[in-house]
Design a protein around this motif. Sequence first.
Motif, PDB file in Angstrom:
ATOM      1  N   GLN A   1      36.269  34.663  49.587  1.00  0.00           N
ATOM      2  CA  GLN A   1      36.276  34.817  51.041  1.00  0.00           C
ATOM      3  C   GLN A   1      34.874  34.705  51.625  1.00  0.00           C
ATOM      4  O   GLN A   1      34.684  34.130  52.699  1.00  0.00           O
TER       5      GLN A   1
ATOM      6  N   CYS B   1      28.916  34.973  36.819  1.00  0.00           N
ATOM      7  CA  CYS B   1      30.187  34.234  36.760  1.00  0.00           C
ATOM      8  C   CYS B   1      29.952  32.928  36.011  1.00  0.00           C
ATOM      9  O   CYS B   1      28.875  32.336  36.114  1.00  0.00           O
TER      10      CYS B   1
ATOM     11  N   CYS C   1      33.321  35.172  41.197  1.00  0.00           N
ATOM     12  CA  CYS C   1      34.415  35.723  40.398  1.00  0.00           C
ATOM     13  C   CYS C   1      34.681  37.198  40.727  1.00  0.00           C
ATOM     14  O   CYS C   1      35.527  37.830  40.107  1.00  0.00           O
ATOM     15  N   GLN C   2      33.994  37.718  41.712  1.00  0.00           N
ATOM     16  CA  GLN C   2      34.119  39.112  42.114  1.00  0.00           C
ATOM     17  C   GLN C   2      35.091  39.220  43.280  1.00  0.00           C
ATOM     18  O   GLN C   2      35.310  38.251  44.016  1.00  0.00           O
ATOM     19  N   ALA C   3      35.664  40.404  43.472  1.00  0.00           N
ATOM     20  CA  ALA C   3      36.509  40.636  44.639  1.00  0.00           C
ATOM     21  C   ALA C   3      35.745  40.248  45.903  1.00  0.00           C
ATOM     22  O   ALA C   3      34.577  40.601  46.058  1.00  0.00           O
ATOM     23  N   TRP C   4      36.344  39.493  46.760  1.00  0.00           N
ATOM     24  CA  TRP C   4      35.832  39.004  48.036  1.00  0.00           C
ATOM     25  C   TRP C   4      34.835  37.851  47.889  1.00  0.00           C
ATOM     26  O   TRP C   4      34.337  37.309  48.867  1.00  0.00           O
TER      27      TRP C   4
ATOM     28  N   PRO D   1      29.083  38.851  47.446  1.00  0.00           N
ATOM     29  CA  PRO D   1      29.820  39.002  46.192  1.00  0.00           C
ATOM     30  C   PRO D   1      29.749  37.733  45.350  1.00  0.00           C
ATOM     31  O   PRO D   1      29.692  36.621  45.873  1.00  0.00           O
TER      32      PRO D   1
ATOM     33  N   HIS E   1      31.011  40.137  54.814  1.00  0.00           N
ATOM     34  CA  HIS E   1      31.022  39.178  53.716  1.00  0.00           C
ATOM     35  C   HIS E   1      29.817  39.325  52.784  1.00  0.00           C
ATOM     36  O   HIS E   1      29.722  38.591  51.798  1.00  0.00           O
TER      37      HIS E   1
ATOM     38  N   PHE F   1      27.810  44.614  39.951  1.00  0.00           N
ATOM     39  CA  PHE F   1      28.798  43.748  39.309  1.00  0.00           C
ATOM     40  C   PHE F   1      28.144  42.874  38.243  1.00  0.00           C
ATOM     41  O   PHE F   1      28.647  42.754  37.125  1.00  0.00           O
TER      42      PHE F   1
ATOM     43  N   PRO G   1      34.444  48.843  47.139  1.00  0.00           N
ATOM     44  CA  PRO G   1      33.663  47.606  46.967  1.00  0.00           C
ATOM     45  C   PRO G   1      32.470  47.838  46.043  1.00  0.00           C
ATOM     46  O   PRO G   1      31.821  48.880  46.103  1.00  0.00           O
TER      47      PRO G   1
ATOM     48  N   ILE H   1      34.720  42.853  52.925  1.00  0.00           N
ATOM     49  CA  ILE H   1      34.692  43.551  51.640  1.00  0.00           C
ATOM     50  C   ILE H   1      34.758  45.057  51.808  1.00  0.00           C
ATOM     51  O   ILE H   1      35.223  45.779  50.928  1.00  0.00           O
TER      52      ILE H   1
ATOM     53  N   LEU I   1      38.087  46.975  51.317  1.00  0.00           N
ATOM     54  CA  LEU I   1      38.560  47.302  49.969  1.00  0.00           C
ATOM     55  C   LEU I   1      38.304  48.774  49.687  1.00  0.00           C
ATOM     56  O   LEU I   1      37.375  49.376  50.228  1.00  0.00           O
TER      57      LEU I   1
END
Length: 156
Positions: free
Chosen positions: A61, A154, A55-58, A52, A108, A147, A141, A135, A138
């Motif tokens: 992490q 980002c 700036c994206q979800a996960w 990811p 991940h 994205f 995802p 991820i 979620l």
Amino acid sequence: MRRLLVGLALAACASAHALSGVVTHVTDGDTLWVRPDGGAPVKVRMQGIDAPERCQAWGAQAREALAARVLHRQVQVRTRARDDYQRTIGVVEVDGRDVAAWLVREGHAWSQRYRRSLGPYAVEEEAARSARRGIFSLDDPVEPRAFRKAHGPCAR
């Protein structure tokens, strides 16, 4: 003269089939910097995965997981090529273990798809999906490629 020497050093790194050194920085979940013994750090994009965006979800992490696994550790990189951003593309191993396989198995990153292929880490991705790890825990995802297409890169 300095420009010529830097160019020769970069060409030598790109043409090498193996690189060994210490990870000095982790940019995101699939990009890191390796400093070979006595050399300048080399930006390495891990082959076969797509993590990811920051700036994206996960994204945070994924970056933290990679840093916990490799930062300040000795790694071996089997280099393949350079991408459009002049990053060295390669398989990264720590203690003889494929870091990309671990990232995908832990949820991940995705196995990088190409056309009809599910990518080199399809088995690890399926295991992460089945276990709803990372991820894949979620609800919906979004693959990094989708994205980036929708939101662009980002801001650095």
